[in-house]
Design a protein around this motif. Structure first.
Motif, PDB file in Angstrom:
ATOM      1  N   UNK A  11       0.829  -1.211   0.000  1.00 44.13           N
ATOM      2  CA  UNK A  11       0.000   0.000   0.000  1.00 44.13           C
ATOM      3  C   UNK A  11       0.857   1.252   0.000  1.00 44.13           C
ATOM      4  N   UNK A  12       1.944   1.211   0.780  1.00 46.13           N
ATOM      5  CA  UNK A  12       2.808   2.392   0.857  1.00 46.13           C
ATOM      6  C   UNK A  12       3.496   2.698  -0.470  1.00 46.13           C
ATOM      7  N   UNK A  14       1.945   2.235  -3.440  1.00 47.22           N
ATOM      8  CA  UNK A  14       0.953   2.565  -4.474  1.00 47.22           C
ATOM      9  C   UNK A  14       1.089   3.997  -5.003  1.00 47.22           C
ATOM     10  N   UNK A  15       1.242   5.008  -4.096  1.00 49.27           N
ATOM     11  CA  UNK A  15       1.355   6.372  -4.633  1.00 49.27           C
ATOM     12  C   UNK A  15       2.604   6.549  -5.501  1.00 49.27           C
ATOM     13  N   UNK A  16       3.650   5.771  -5.207  1.00 53.76           N
ATOM     14  CA  UNK A  16       4.875   5.861  -6.009  1.00 53.76           C
ATOM     15  C   UNK A  16       4.603   5.368  -7.433  1.00 53.76           C
ATOM     16  N   UNK A  18       1.671   5.168  -8.887  1.00 55.81           N
ATOM     17  CA  UNK A  18       0.718   6.092  -9.510  1.00 55.81           C
ATOM     18  C   UNK A  18       1.432   7.319 -10.062  1.00 55.81           C
ATOM     19  N   UNK A  19       2.298   7.885  -9.231  1.00 58.76           N
ATOM     20  CA  UNK A  19       3.007   9.105  -9.633  1.00 58.76           C
ATOM     21  C   UNK A  19       3.860   8.839 -10.869  1.00 58.76           C
ATOM     22  N   UNK A  41      11.127   3.690 -10.781  1.00 65.24           N
ATOM     23  CA  UNK A  41      10.642   3.881  -9.409  1.00 65.24           C
ATOM     24  C   UNK A  41      11.661   3.404  -8.376  1.00 65.24           C
ATOM     25  N   UNK A  42      12.778   2.843  -8.859  1.00 67.52           N
ATOM     26  CA  UNK A  42      13.847   2.361  -7.956  1.00 67.52           C
ATOM     27  C   UNK A  42      13.328   1.296  -6.993  1.00 67.52           C
TER      28      UNK A  42
END
Lengths: 216, 216
Positions: A11-12, A14-16, A18-19, A41-42
Motif C-alpha cells: 500500500x505504501x 501505491x502512490x509511487x 501512480x506518480x 521507481x527504484x
C-alpha cells in the motif's frame, strides 16, 4: 473484499507507482517495460511483480505496461477522483511551509483549514487557507467534514493537541512532531520525523564508510 | 564487524529508541520495563527484542532496561558525540522551514550551509545559516567538509541539482522533492515525500472505513 489482503508495505508503494505512471503519461509515453518501471521507481522487479499480483493482472507478458490503463487503475484505487480535505494544526515555520506546499501535486488532497493559538494569525488567511483558533477545532472539522489532521505544533503541545483532535473525532493524524502521541486505537497516526530521517541517512553513510575501511 | 549484520529496518528504529531513552532520562526515570518501552515507542515487544538482540544484550531479565545505560549505548552507537554538518539546497518555503527547524533536538546534526540561485537571498543569513550561490556548491562543501545534502528545490530542478551534488562529491541526499533522482550508485538517497505520506494515511483510512462497512 480483496483489498484486505494487500500488505501494508505494498500500500505504501501505491502512490509511487501512480506518480510514475502519471509522469510517463504527461511525457507522452504509452507503454513501459517492467525493467524500465523498476529503474524508474527504484524498486526491484520482484517486489513490483509481487505488489502488482495483489492488485490483479496489470501487465501483459512480453508487452509491458500500458501507461494510460495503469494511470486509470491507480487513480481509481487511490481514490484520486475524490477530493479529501484535511486540516493542519500548528502554523509555525513547518506549518506555513506545508500550507504553501499544500500538496499541489496531488489532485485529491488539500489543506482546507488551519488552526493555531497565536491570536496574531488567527483570523488571517495563509497561502489561501483560513487560520482558526484551536478552540474552534471541533466545530470547524464537523462543519467541513474533515477527519484527517496534520500535526505541526511544538513538541510540548503535541499530546495536548492530540487529545483535542481525538475529542474532535479525527480518524487520522500525520504527526510531524518528534513526540510519540497517545490516542485511542481507532485513530491512525503516521509519523514523519525529519530529524530521524536525517539521522538514519547519516548512520547508513557512517556504516558504509566503516565497511569500506574494513575492506581496505 | 557486527554492525554489518544489523538489518536496515532495525537501523531505522535506532533513533526512535535513542530519543525515547533520552526522554525518560530527562524526566528522571531510571529504569523501564520492556512493556513500558513497547508502549512508549509504539513498537511491539517481539520486534524490540529482536532489534536489541542484534545490538547485544541490553536488558536484564526481570529487571528491564537501565535508562542511563541505554542512553549512553545508543548515543555511542548513533555517533551522537560527533557533530555532522549538512547542507541544504533550495531555500524556498520548505527549505526555510527546515533551516529554522535545523534539527535542534538532535545534538549531532546541523545545517551549516544553504544554497540557492535566487540572487535576492544569496549572501544573506537565514535562521543563522549563510545562503550561498549554487555555483559555489563544490567549493563550499569541500571547504566545510560536508557530504550530506538536503534537497528542497522545486521538482523541475531536482535532477539537475542532483547532478551538481554528485559532481560535488556528496555521499548522501535527503530528497524532499517528489522526483526520483538518478545519481551514481555510491550515493545514498533517502526520500521524504510529504504528499505520499498523506496519501498513504488517507488510503489506510478509506480501507479501514470500507472494512468496517463490510462488517456492518
Amino acid at each position: 473484499m480483496t483489498k484486505t489482503t494487500v500488505p501494508n508495505a505494498t500500500i505504501k508503494r501505491l502512490p509511487i507507482y501512480y506518480r510514475y505512471f502519471q509522469f510517463l503519461k504527461d511525457e507522452g509515453t504509452q507503454k513501459v517495460s517492467s525493467g524500465e518501471l523498476s529503474e524508474g521507481v527504484k524498486i526491484d522487479s520482484a517486489t513490483i511483480r509481487r505488489d502488482f499480483s495483489y492488485l490483479g493482472a496489470l501487465g501483459k507478458r512480453g508487452y509491458g505496461y500500458d501507461v494510460d490503463e495503469l494511470v486509470a487503475f491507480f487513480k481509481k484505487l487511490l481514490n484520486q477522483d475524490k477530493r479529501t480535505n484535511v486540516a493542519l494544526v500548528g502554523v509555525g515555520n513547518l506549518g506555513n511551509a506545508l500550507l504553501n506546499y499544500n500538496f499541489a501535486r496531488t489532485n485529491n488532497v488539500r489543506i482546507a483549514a488551519a488552526f493555531d493559538i497565536d491570536q496574531s494569525i488567527v483570523g488571517t488567511v495563509k497561502s489561501g487557507v483560513p487560520v482558526y483558533d484551536v478552540s474552534e477545532l471541533k466545530e470547524q472539522l464537523d462543519l467541513q467534514q474533515i477527519d484527517v489532521c496534520i500535526l505541526t505544533v511544538s513538541s510540548n503541545a503535541a499530546q495536548v493537541t492530540a487529545n483535542l483532535l481525538a475529542d474532535a473525532g479525527v480518524k487520522g493524524i500525520l504527526n510531524f512532531t518528534p513526540v510519540i502521541i497517545n490516542v485511542p486505537n481507532n485513530i491512525r497516526v503516521h509519523y514523519v520525523d525529519l530529524a530521524n530521517e536525517l539521522q538514519t541517512l547519516i548512520f547508513f553513510l557512517d556504516r558504509d564508510k566503516s565497511l569500506n575501511e574494513d575492506e581496505e
